[in-house]
Design a protein around this motif. Structure first.
Motif, PDB file in Angstrom:
ATOM      1  N   ILE A  18      70.392  30.619 -62.991  1.00 42.39           N
ATOM      2  CA  ILE A  18      69.608  29.502 -63.515  1.00 42.39           C
ATOM      3  C   ILE A  18      70.505  28.306 -63.800  1.00 42.39           C
ATOM      4  O   ILE A  18      71.464  28.395 -64.564  1.00 42.39           O
ATOM      5  N   GLY A  19      70.209  27.176 -63.181  1.00 38.29           N
ATOM      6  CA  GLY A  19      70.905  25.927 -63.464  1.00 38.29           C
ATOM      7  C   GLY A  19      72.319  25.832 -62.955  1.00 38.29           C
ATOM      8  O   GLY A  19      73.015  24.861 -63.228  1.00 38.29           O
ATOM      9  N   ASN A  20      72.775  26.815 -62.204  1.00 37.71           N
ATOM     10  CA  ASN A  20      74.142  26.813 -61.673  1.00 37.71           C
ATOM     11  C   ASN A  20      74.136  27.043 -60.163  1.00 37.71           C
ATOM     12  O   ASN A  20      74.930  27.809 -59.628  1.00 37.71           O
ATOM     13  N   GLY A  21      73.215  26.396 -59.478  1.00 38.07           N
ATOM     14  CA  GLY A  21      73.118  26.540 -58.031  1.00 38.07           C
ATOM     15  C   GLY A  21      71.984  27.424 -57.578  1.00 38.07           C
ATOM     16  O   GLY A  21      71.771  27.597 -56.376  1.00 38.07           O
ATOM     17  N   GLY A  22      71.231  27.985 -58.536  1.00 40.31           N
ATOM     18  CA  GLY A  22      70.083  28.805 -58.182  1.00 40.31           C
ATOM     19  C   GLY A  22      68.858  27.955 -57.880  1.00 40.31           C
ATOM     20  O   GLY A  22      68.904  26.722 -57.900  1.00 40.31           O
ATOM     21  N   ALA A  23      67.739  28.636 -57.636  1.00 41.20           N
ATOM     22  CA  ALA A  23      66.510  27.942 -57.259  1.00 41.20           C
ATOM     23  C   ALA A  23      65.811  27.302 -58.447  1.00 41.20           C
ATOM     24  O   ALA A  23      64.934  26.456 -58.269  1.00 41.20           O
ATOM     25  N   ALA A  24      66.159  27.708 -59.656  1.00 42.62           N
ATOM     26  CA  ALA A  24      65.498  27.193 -60.856  1.00 42.62           C
ATOM     27  C   ALA A  24      66.525  26.674 -61.843  1.00 42.62           C
ATOM     28  O   ALA A  24      67.673  27.124 -61.883  1.00 42.62           O
ATOM     29  N   GLY A  25      66.095  25.718 -62.665  1.00 39.43           N
ATOM     30  CA  GLY A  25      66.913  25.199 -63.750  1.00 39.43           C
ATOM     31  C   GLY A  25      66.089  25.149 -65.017  1.00 39.43           C
ATOM     32  O   GLY A  25      64.848  25.143 -64.977  1.00 39.43           O
ATOM     33  N   ALA A  26      66.767  25.113 -66.152  1.00 36.37           N
ATOM     34  CA  ALA A  26      66.078  25.143 -67.446  1.00 36.37           C
ATOM     35  C   ALA A  26      65.746  23.752 -67.975  1.00 36.37           C
ATOM     36  O   ALA A  26      65.060  23.641 -68.990  1.00 36.37           O
ATOM     37  N   LEU A  27      66.235  22.689 -67.309  1.00 35.40           N
ATOM     38  CA  LEU A  27      65.786  21.342 -67.661  1.00 35.40           C
ATOM     39  C   LEU A  27      64.485  21.090 -66.909  1.00 35.40           C
ATOM     40  O   LEU A  27      64.397  20.310 -65.958  1.00 35.40           O
ATOM     41  N   ALA A  28      63.459  21.824 -67.341  1.00 36.78           N
ATOM     42  CA  ALA A  28      62.161  21.832 -66.676  1.00 36.78           C
ATOM     43  C   ALA A  28      61.097  22.197 -67.706  1.00 36.78           C
ATOM     44  O   ALA A  28      61.407  22.700 -68.782  1.00 36.78           O
ATOM     45  N   ASP A  29      59.833  21.948 -67.350  1.00 33.51           N
ATOM     46  CA  ASP A  29      58.756  22.276 -68.284  1.00 33.51           C
ATOM     47  C   ASP A  29      58.633  23.778 -68.508  1.00 33.51           C
ATOM     48  O   ASP A  29      58.354  24.230 -69.614  1.00 33.51           O
ATOM     49  N   PHE A  30      58.837  24.549 -67.433  1.00 32.39           N
ATOM     50  CA  PHE A  30      58.693  26.008 -67.517  1.00 32.39           C
ATOM     51  C   PHE A  30      59.835  26.674 -66.773  1.00 32.39           C
ATOM     52  O   PHE A  30      60.427  26.099 -65.853  1.00 32.39           O
ATOM     53  N   LEU A  31      60.117  27.914 -67.163  1.00 30.73           N
ATOM     54  CA  LEU A  31      61.161  28.696 -66.506  1.00 30.73           C
ATOM     55  C   LEU A  31      60.642  30.110 -66.302  1.00 30.73           C
ATOM     56  O   LEU A  31      60.197  30.772 -67.248  1.00 30.73           O
ATOM     57  N   LEU A  32      60.703  30.574 -65.056  1.00 31.31           N
ATOM     58  CA  LEU A  32      60.278  31.928 -64.729  1.00 31.31           C
ATOM     59  C   LEU A  32      61.464  32.879 -64.851  1.00 31.31           C
ATOM     60  O   LEU A  32      62.510  32.668 -64.237  1.00 31.31           O
ATOM     61  N   ILE A  33      61.296  33.930 -65.639  1.00 28.65           N
ATOM     62  CA  ILE A  33      62.321  34.964 -65.788  1.00 28.65           C
ATOM     63  C   ILE A  33      61.858  36.174 -64.983  1.00 28.65           C
ATOM     64  O   ILE A  33      60.948  36.897 -65.390  1.00 28.65           O
ATOM     65  N   GLU A  34      62.471  36.381 -63.835  1.00 28.23           N
ATOM     66  CA  GLU A  34      62.085  37.482 -62.957  1.00 28.23           C
ATOM     67  C   GLU A  34      62.701  38.797 -63.452  1.00 28.23           C
ATOM     68  O   GLU A  34      63.794  38.816 -63.997  1.00 28.23           O
ATOM     69  N   ASN A  35      61.978  39.887 -63.206  1.00 24.92           N
ATOM     70  CA  ASN A  35      62.442  41.222 -63.622  1.00 24.92           C
ATOM     71  C   ASN A  35      62.937  41.194 -65.070  1.00 24.92           C
ATOM     72  O   ASN A  35      64.049  41.644 -65.375  1.00 24.92           O
ATOM     73  N   ALA A  36      62.124  40.646 -65.943  1.00 26.39           N
ATOM     74  CA  ALA A  36      62.528  40.392 -67.329  1.00 26.39           C
ATOM     75  C   ALA A  36      62.719  41.688 -68.110  1.00 26.39           C
ATOM     76  O   ALA A  36      61.833  42.550 -68.139  1.00 26.39           O
ATOM     77  N   VAL A  37      63.889  41.805 -68.722  1.00 25.34           N
ATOM     78  CA  VAL A  37      64.208  42.950 -69.571  1.00 25.34           C
ATOM     79  C   VAL A  37      64.788  42.418 -70.880  1.00 25.34           C
ATOM     80  O   VAL A  37      65.805  41.720 -70.878  1.00 25.34           O
ATOM     81  N   ARG A  38      64.135  42.762 -71.971  1.00 27.77           N
ATOM     82  CA  ARG A  38      64.647  42.320 -73.265  1.00 27.77           C
ATOM     83  C   ARG A  38      66.027  42.911 -73.516  1.00 27.77           C
ATOM     84  O   ARG A  38      66.268  44.094 -73.267  1.00 27.77           O
ATOM     85  N   GLY A  39      66.946  42.059 -73.974  1.00 29.46           N
ATOM     86  CA  GLY A  39      68.314  42.491 -74.232  1.00 29.46           C
ATOM     87  C   GLY A  39      69.223  42.348 -73.034  1.00 29.46           C
ATOM     88  O   GLY A  39      70.440  42.480 -73.153  1.00 29.46           O
ATOM     89  N   LYS A  40      68.631  42.057 -71.879  1.00 27.46           N
ATOM     90  CA  LYS A  40      69.432  41.830 -70.674  1.00 27.46           C
ATOM     91  C   LYS A  40      69.208  40.420 -70.130  1.00 27.46           C
ATOM     92  O   LYS A  40      70.148  39.684 -69.884  1.00 27.46           O
ATOM     93  N   SER A  41      67.938  40.057 -69.942  1.00 27.14           N
ATOM     94  CA  SER A  41      67.647  38.736 -69.397  1.00 27.14           C
ATOM     95  C   SER A  41      67.144  37.750 -70.449  1.00 27.14           C
ATOM     96  O   SER A  41      67.243  36.540 -70.263  1.00 27.14           O
ATOM     97  N   LEU A  42      66.642  38.246 -71.544  1.00 30.20           N
ATOM     98  CA  LEU A  42      66.213  37.374 -72.637  1.00 30.20           C
ATOM     99  C   LEU A  42      66.167  38.177 -73.924  1.00 30.20           C
ATOM    100  O   LEU A  42      66.150  39.408 -73.902  1.00 30.20           O
ATOM    101  N   GLU A  43      66.180  37.454 -75.044  1.00 31.30           N
ATOM    102  CA  GLU A  43      66.146  38.123 -76.352  1.00 31.30           C
ATOM    103  C   GLU A  43      65.290  37.302 -77.298  1.00 31.30           C
ATOM    104  O   GLU A  43      65.291  36.062 -77.261  1.00 31.30           O
ATOM    105  N   VAL A  44      64.558  37.996 -78.134  1.00 30.66           N
ATOM    106  CA  VAL A  44      63.667  37.344 -79.097  1.00 30.66           C
ATOM    107  C   VAL A  44      64.458  36.906 -80.320  1.00 30.66           C
ATOM    108  O   VAL A  44      65.346  37.632 -80.791  1.00 30.66           O
ATOM    109  N   ILE A  45      64.147  35.718 -80.813  1.00 32.50           N
ATOM    110  CA  ILE A  45      64.781  35.198 -82.027  1.00 32.50           C
ATOM    111  C   ILE A  45      63.697  34.867 -83.045  1.00 32.50           C
ATOM    112  O   ILE A  45      62.545  34.632 -82.676  1.00 32.50           O
TER     113      ILE A  45
END
Length: 342
Positions: free
Chosen positions: A98-125
């Motif tokens: 994400i944002g480092n040469g991939g197809a998606a960047g986070a300076l966007a309205d929405f961001l798709l997290i593929e194969n999302a796994v809590r603790g690996k690809s995202l974490e709740v705060i």
């Protein structure tokens, strides 16, 4: 939801534009996040300067310091719910960065997290953490890895060169790891004041102080492996978060026998090193890149001490003015840490 969204994108050398893109459609293993904040990194300015990075040279979506709110959750995803506030690992998406040469960047309205796994690809705060502070998660993981690479002990005395976001994050990291005394060196008084506010034990202004002499005052005199050589400081760990040759030269001139020099600042030119000194004093030089294990290790500390981390953010700018934010972040001396909010 609308059929399209806005994405800040490098479109050519020296040029970044906000473009329309298709609205992401999450599958059963994915999570869709509405962006709420995204920090701007020095690498973003670099990508703009060179016109993007392969494989999307000339069309590189920007933004790799994301925090947002979950708006859709795939049927196969567990531990994540709509409405959760999350921080995201931009390196964990399959076959994409994400944002480092991939197809998606986070300076966007929405961001798709593929194969999302809590603790690996995202974490709740927790929802009380301000979005601009949550967006520090990725760079603070870089700082935490830099500290971890130096393998600090509680009894160690540490000096950090550079009081930018990574240097300040490393200050918090070393203190969180229980280090007894942390000194921060910089040229800018306001940055040194901030270092003291977030928990540094002492600061040195290298513009008007003798750094080695002050380190000897603060950390005592250390052992030299070469008899008759210059005086050495009792400092155990030197962390270069500035990326300038003078830092390496100063650290190696001061380093006592058995000291460690960590490099987390990006050097843009080769730095000559006197290896007789490194050998004689058995100095360990260790590099640090990214955050192999620290991306969510640091999250707990940010949550526990968010008021201190908040001081690292110098400017927040709305996504409607993302061009201004990118320009400010790339202008030397204009800002310390810029975060775009949505």
């Amino acid at each position: 939801m609308t059929a399209s969204m806005k994405v800040a994108t490098v479109t050519g050398p020296g040029k970044a534009e906000v473009l329309d893109a298709d609205h992401p459609q999450p599958g059963p293993d994915d999570v869709l996040v509405a962006m709420r904040a995204c920090g701007i990194c020095g690498s973003d300015a670099f990508y703009i300067t060179i016109g993007g990075i392969p494989p999307r040279q000339g069309h590189t979506p920007l933004g790799h310091e994301p925090a947002g709110e979950v708006v859709e959750v795939g049927a196969n995803v567990s531990g994540i719910a709509v409405g959760d506030h999350v921080v995201i690992n931009p390196m964990a998406t399959p076959g994409n960065i994400i944002g480092n040469g991939g197809a998606a960047g986070a300076l966007a309205d929405f961001l798709l997290i593929e194969n999302a796994v809590r603790g690996k690809s995202l974490e709740v705060i927790p929802s009380h953490i301000p979005w601009e502070v949550a967006a520090l998660n990725e760079p603070m993981a870089v700082a935490r890895h830099g500290a971890n690479q130096c393998k600090p002990k509680a009894s160690d005395k540490v000096v950090i060169f550079g009081a930018g976001p990574i240097g300040l994050g490393a200050t918090l990291a070393f203190k969180s790891l229980g280090v007894s005394h942390v000194v921060v060196v910089d040229l800018i008084p306001a940055r040194l004041d901030k270092a003291l506010q977030i928990g540094a034990d002492a600061v040195i202004n290298s513009a008007d102080e003798d750094v080695v002499a002050r380190l000897i005052e603060l950390h005592g005199e250390g052992e030299s492996g070469i008899s008759g050589f210059s005086r050495r400081a009792g400092t155990n760990i030197y962390l270069d978060a500035a990326g300038v040759p003078a830092v390496v030269n100063t650290a190696l001139a001061a380093a006592q026998k058995g000291a460690t020099l960590g490099i987390v600042g990006v050097h843009k030119e080769p730095v000559p090193v006197e290896f007789v000194n490194v050998m004689s004093n058995e100095i360990t030089i260790v590099g640090s890149m990214g955050y192999p294990d620290e991306i969510f290790e640091v999250t707990k500390d940010i949550v526990a001490n968010w008021e201190r981390y908040a001081m690292i953010v110098s400017h927040t700018i709305g996504f409607a003015h993302v061009g201004e934010a990118l320009e400010m972040a790339s202008t030397p001396g204009a800002a310390d840490k810029v975060v775009v909010t949505f």
